[in-house]
Design a protein around this motif. Structure first.
Motif, mmCIF file in Angstrom:
data_model
loop_
_atom_site.group_PDB
_atom_site.id
_atom_site.type_symbol
_atom_site.label_atom_id
_atom_site.label_comp_id
_atom_site.label_asym_id
_atom_site.label_seq_id
_atom_site.Cartn_x
_atom_site.Cartn_y
_atom_site.Cartn_z
ATOM 1 N N GLU A 118 0.870 -1.181 0.000
ATOM 2 C CA GLU A 118 0.000 0.000 0.000
ATOM 3 C C GLU A 118 0.902 1.225 0.000
ATOM 4 O OE1 GLU A 118 -2.805 -0.055 3.205
ATOM 5 O OE2 GLU A 118 -3.654 -2.019 2.642
ATOM 6 N N VAL A 167 -5.012 5.640 -12.698
ATOM 7 C CA VAL A 167 -5.825 5.006 -11.653
ATOM 8 C C VAL A 167 -6.437 6.070 -10.746
ATOM 9 C CG1 VAL A 167 -5.720 3.519 -9.598
ATOM 10 C CG2 VAL A 167 -4.575 2.818 -11.712
ATOM 11 N N ARG A 172 -10.440 3.486 -11.431
ATOM 12 C CA ARG A 172 -10.530 2.079 -11.802
ATOM 13 C C ARG A 172 -9.142 1.415 -11.688
ATOM 14 N NH1 ARG A 172 -13.754 4.238 -15.995
ATOM 15 N NH2 ARG A 172 -12.031 3.990 -17.469
ATOM 16 N N ALA A 173 -9.190 0.155 -11.266
ATOM 17 C CA ALA A 173 -7.933 -0.587 -11.078
ATOM 18 C C ALA A 173 -7.321 -0.965 -12.425
ATOM 19 C CB ALA A 173 -8.182 -1.847 -10.248
ATOM 20 N N THR A 174 -6.022 -1.161 -12.410
ATOM 21 C CA THR A 174 -5.278 -1.622 -13.584
ATOM 22 C C THR A 174 -4.602 -2.944 -13.248
ATOM 23 O OG1 THR A 174 -4.866 0.609 -14.370
ATOM 24 C CG2 THR A 174 -3.383 -1.104 -15.149
ATOM 25 N N LYS A 175 -4.676 -3.875 -14.207
ATOM 26 C CA LYS A 175 -4.073 -5.191 -13.983
ATOM 27 C C LYS A 175 -2.925 -5.437 -14.970
ATOM 28 C CE LYS A 175 -8.343 -7.312 -12.296
ATOM 29 N NZ LYS A 175 -9.329 -8.397 -12.487
ATOM 30 N N SER A 194 -0.811 -5.321 -10.087
ATOM 31 C CA SER A 194 -2.122 -4.673 -10.233
ATOM 32 C C SER A 194 -2.093 -3.429 -9.341
ATOM 33 C CB SER A 194 -3.246 -5.616 -9.793
ATOM 34 O OG SER A 194 -3.070 -5.980 -8.423
ATOM 35 N N SER A 196 -4.724 -0.623 -7.500
ATOM 36 C CA SER A 196 -6.085 -0.213 -7.151
ATOM 37 C C SER A 196 -6.017 1.045 -6.305
ATOM 38 C CB SER A 196 -6.808 -1.318 -6.373
ATOM 39 O OG SER A 196 -6.839 -2.515 -7.123
ATOM 40 N N TYR A 208 -2.575 3.952 -2.893
ATOM 41 C CA TYR A 208 -2.748 2.870 -3.866
ATOM 42 C C TYR A 208 -2.361 1.559 -3.200
ATOM 43 C CZ TYR A 208 -2.075 7.042 -6.751
ATOM 44 O OH TYR A 208 -2.153 8.304 -7.266
ATOM 45 N N ARG A 209 -2.982 0.520 -3.668
ATOM 46 C CA ARG A 209 -2.607 -0.826 -3.206
ATOM 47 C C ARG A 209 -2.511 -1.745 -4.414
ATOM 48 N NH1 ARG A 209 -7.968 -0.959 -0.991
ATOM 49 N NH2 ARG A 209 -7.097 -0.760 1.098
ATOM 50 N N GLY A 210 -1.768 -2.861 -4.205
ATOM 51 C CA GLY A 210 -1.653 -3.799 -5.310
ATOM 52 C C GLY A 210 -0.879 -5.056 -4.937
#
Length: 894
Positions: A118, A167, A172-175, A194, A196, A208-210
């Protein structure tokens, strides 16, 4: 995951449970207390307001209304307390459920292989798991202070920041965002993540987290897969290229080697002969390199298959080593081999590949050994049923190999070190090919070596044993020959060879006595003669130190009433002296390295040749193979002009009639109009190739009862070439460059031969006068009995050696090591040509002194060399005059 709130959760839950229980108790006590206080106050008021009322009466005798009201108060408080306790329990259960979910998620995140992170809006890492730390390589305390941009390469920074901004902007999240990060240790890793958004109150960006995944191995695997596909395609192209290049290189090599061999058989000047020998040697060296490369490529591609054929181990080793005997004896090295008596002789396996490994190892030993000996030892490692594990060792006394370099030499294109490679040459493929061949034959190869003390290369190979010969050591004695108790004197100044020969004789139940010098041999002869026993046979090495083998032969012939039979062991250097030894009294000769079968033939010849009606036992002969041909009519299909010329010259020298055509179609036409004894068919030709032409010839022969032998000639050397030729209908196969011996043997296998014409036995020696004990005759034989050639070279020797001796003196005075070594080496070769062994030995010692920079020693050796050459000059002038007299006499007769 690093979060202090999780660390405090467990004590807070315990406190909440205690507080709930206390609240329930407090509510009940409060309700009872309120009722009790109300009861007391009511009783006091009653006593104060009523004339005849008392406190205790009211306290203990309340009315029904008061009792009901007091119970109502208690129920109210109990109900209120229960409701509060229920509410607190629900809150506690909700907190516990939430804590469980958080703990579950925390455990999952902590234990996944992917990294979780995060990021705060400022770019710093707020939360991360251990996998994230492992991927990035940073410790936790540094990672909390690290801006995520520090992990990015300059090329990736703009791309990643752009994705984060997108983002944030879209929510919206990106993968599957892929990029490269830089670990703390500087290593680059491919990752996918990813991203989010984390939203705070009012939808404000809170970070942001991912999930971050290390995909470096997958990327490498994909790259390897692509490389493998490319390599397979390249391997296919390489195989096609090698097949074509093999043909293209071998075709001109065939002409070069063949024409040089033909020229070497003609009358040449000394310089021309020496130059052609250099060309011949260089061509064969190039051919060896090509063969190594082809074999290495076939092994690397897994396309090399082993053959299986029967061979006799002891004779096989002797034949293989004779190929290198010339080079060994030129360097004054002793080359010998020993097979342990308990090793069966008749084996099944790939003899060709076994020979290739053996010659590679012995050839290497020759290259790196300047003095001493090279010995091949074969012994049984194990045998189960008819399966033999044979252990072979090649031991030399050469320069040796440093311990740290011994593993490298079995790798392709590697040698012990750069300087050795430059000094000795070679591709570095021989040992790599040998190592792979040994593995294919079920064995292993290794080396033991020490710098300056030589090397031992040893390997194992698996063979099947012919069950009929399981207990036979290889040399089957004829019924009429019994060497039991035969007293034999063996004279050889090499201890290893002396031991091998004595062991060989002892295996036949003879009684050998070893002698390491002429002096020791004379002492043993005198002792045995005085005892009245004597020796029945004497085996003498031709290269004994002075006074030499010839002197010992003459001593034996003159020292007894019935002298012992004498066998002389010749080297390739002394084989031209055969006549001298025979004239001195030797009954037979055998060439070193000595094969058991050759030695037995020589013993039979020495002991029984004088007996009436003597014949060599069947299957044994002291002569070499008969390589003559009858006057055959041959058709040659060959499109290359210089190969046409070589084949024509070669076949016409064998008294054959030759018709040459340039294509397979023309070969078919020629066969339609003429009957040929043999067809030599090139495989690759224009218009119609050899395979197609052969198939067509076989079709035309159906129903006619004819079958013309067809021998394939091809420069291809890849797997399956021979099989394709045989499948097409050819009878035999020879590969280019064509060896004359191989070709004539192949022709002999497909056509019947006539008796050898006695008139073609060879030319008689030139008549010479004043031949000193056969010495001039032997020397002329070395010059192909060409007296003009001998005289020219002799005159050149007389004029050239004095300036070279002066150059040696000048080099010693100037301490010029290289000039001294080079000139001594040249004089050594000149002396060897004229069989001046003493001068050649002095020149060799002078060359070795130059290598050691022992100039004081060199001064004495140079004087000795000068004296030897000067003494030989006067002797040589007499021989020149004798040759001139012989020629004059011959002319006079004409």
């Amino acid at each position: 995951m690093k979060d202090s709130r999780k660390e405090m959760r467990r004590p807070l839950q315990s406190g909440e449970q205690t507080s709930t229980r206390r609240l329930e108790s407090s509510v009940f006590i409060l309700s009872v207390t309120v009722v009790g206080v109300y009861w007391i106050v009511d009783s006091l008021l009653f006593a104060m307001t009523t004339a005849n009322g008392t406190f205790f009466y009211r306290f203990f005798h309340p009315g029904m209304d008061e009792v009901l009201s007091r119970l109502l108060v208690i129920c109210f408080f109990v109900f209120f307390g229960s409701h509060v306790a229920h509410t607190l329990r629900q809150r506690q259960e909700a907190d516990e459920a939430l804590a469980g979910v958080e703990e579950k998620h925390r455990t999952i995140i902590e234990n996944i292989e992917d990294g979780y992170y995060e990021i705060e809006p400022t770019g710093r890492f707020a939360v991360f798991n251990d996998s994230f730390r492992r991927i990035t390589g940073y410790p936790a305390d540094q990672l909390r202070q690290l801006d995520y941009r520090r992990l990015l390469t300059p090329a990736e920074t703009e791309k990643v920041i752009g994705v984060f901004n997108k983002v944030d902007r879209t929510g919206r999240a990106t993968k599957d965002l892929g990029f490269v990060i830089v670990r703390k240790d500087g290593a680059l890793r491919w990752v996918e993540t990813s991203v989010s958004p984390i939203r705070g109150q009012g939808g404000v960006n809170a970070g942001y987290r991912g999930i971050l995944r290390d995909v470096t191995r997958r990327r490498q695997a994909d790259a390897l897969k692509q490389e493998k596909m490319a390599a397979e395609a390249a391997s296919r192209s390489k195989s096609e290229f090698l097949a074509n290049m093999s043909h293209e290189i071998r075709t001109p090599l065939n002409a070069i080697i063949g024409m040089v061999e033909l020229l070497l058989g003609s009358s040449l000047s000394h310089e021309q002969r020496e130059d052609l020998k250099v060309v011949h040697s260089a061509a064969y060296s190039l051919l060896a390199v090509i063969n190594d490369i082809l074999d290495f490529s076939k092994i690397e591609a897994g396309k090399l298959e082993l053959e299986r054929s029967a061979f006799n181990l002891r004779d096989f080793l002797g034949e293989a080593l004779k190929i290198l005997a010339v080079k060994a004896h030129e360097k004054d090295l002793e080359l010998a081999y020993r097979v342990a008596p308990d090793v069966p002789d008749r084996l099944f396996g790939d003899a060709h590949r076994f020979r290739q490994v053996l010659l590679n190892l012995v050839g290497n030993a020759l290259k790196f050994t300047d003095s001493g000996e090279i010995v091949v030892l074969a012994q049984k490692k194990s045998i189960q049923g008819n399966r033999l594990v044979l252990q072979v060792a090649v031991r030399d006394t050469g320069v040796g190999i440093a311990t740290g370099k011994q593993a490298l030499i079995f790798e392709a294109f590697r040698q012990a070190d750069g300087s050795t490679s430059r000094k000795y040459g070679g591709t570095g493929l021989g040992l790599a090919v040998s190592s792979q061949l040994v593995k294919l034959m079920g064995g292993q190869i290794a080396v033991k070596s020490e710098l300056g003390k030589g090397s031992i290369f040893h390997f194992t190979v698996d063979f099947d044993v012919d069950e009929e010969f399981m207990a036979i050591d290889g040399t089957v004695l004829p019924d009429e020959i019994d060497p039991t108790g035969l007293r034999v004197l063996v004279v050889d100044d090499n201890a290893t060879n002396l031991k091998i020969l004595c062991e060989m004789l002892a295996s036949w139940k003879a009684v050998p006595r070893p002698a390491a010098s002429v002096k020791e041999a004379r002492a043993l002869l005198e002792k045995e003669n005085n005892n009245g026993t004597g020796f029945e046979l004497v085996l003498i090495d031709s290269d004994l130190a002075r006074p030499g083998a010839l002197s010992l032969v003459k001593t034996i012939q003159a020292s007894a009433e019935k002298p012992a039979r004498i066998i002389v062991m010749l080297t390739t250097k002394t084989v031209k002296e055969t006549d001298r030894f025979q004239e001195a009294g030797a009954c037979a000769t055998v060439t070193k390295p000595v094969r058991p079968s050759d030695l037995l033939d020589a013993i039979i010849q020495a002991l029984y040749a004088d007996e009436p009606g003597f014949q060599m036992p069947e299957g044994r002969s002291s002569l070499g193979p008969d390589l003559t041909l009858p006057p055959l009519d041959l058709l040659v299909a060959e499109d290359t002009p210089f190969n046409q010329k070589f084949i024509r010259r070669l076949l016409e020298n064998w008294h054959c009639r030759v018709t040459i055509v340039e294509s397979g179609r023309l070969a078919i036409d020629a066969l339609a109009h003429h009957d040929f004894d043999v067809v030599l068919m090139d495989v690759q030709m224009p218009e119609m190739d050899g395979l197609t032409a052969t198939a067509r010839i076989r079709e035309l022969e159906k129903g006619t009862g004819r079958h013309v032998p067809i021998i394939a000639m091809t420069a291809h050397a890849m797997r399956g070439d021979r099989e394709r030729c045989i499948d097409a209908g050819m009878d035999e196969y020879v590969s280019k460059p064509i060896s004359s011996a191989s070709l004539i043997e192949t022709i002999r296998r497909v056509v019947p031969l006539f008796e050898k014409d006695p008139e073609q036995e060879g030319s008689k020696a030139l008549p010479v006068s004043a031949d000193d004990g056969g010495e001039l005759k032997a020397l002329l034989a070395a010059f192909n009995n060409d007296s003009d050639f001998f005289k020219d070279v002799a005159d050149m020797f007389i004029s050239d050696y004095p300036p070279m001796v002066n150059t040696i003196h000048r080099a010693i005075d100037k301490k010029d090591r290289e000039l001294l070594r080079r000139t001594a080496h040249a004089l050594k070769g000149m002396a060897r040509n004229f069989q001046v062994d003493d001068a050649a030995d002095a020149a060799l010692q002078l060359e070795q002194a130059a290598d050691r920079e022992a100039f004081d020693e060199a001064q004495n050796l140079s004087r000795k060399l000068g004296d030897e050459l000067k003494a030989f000059e006067s002797h040589l002038r007499k021989m020149i005059a004798a040759v001139g007299d012989g020629r004059s006499g011959k002319r006079a007769e004409g």
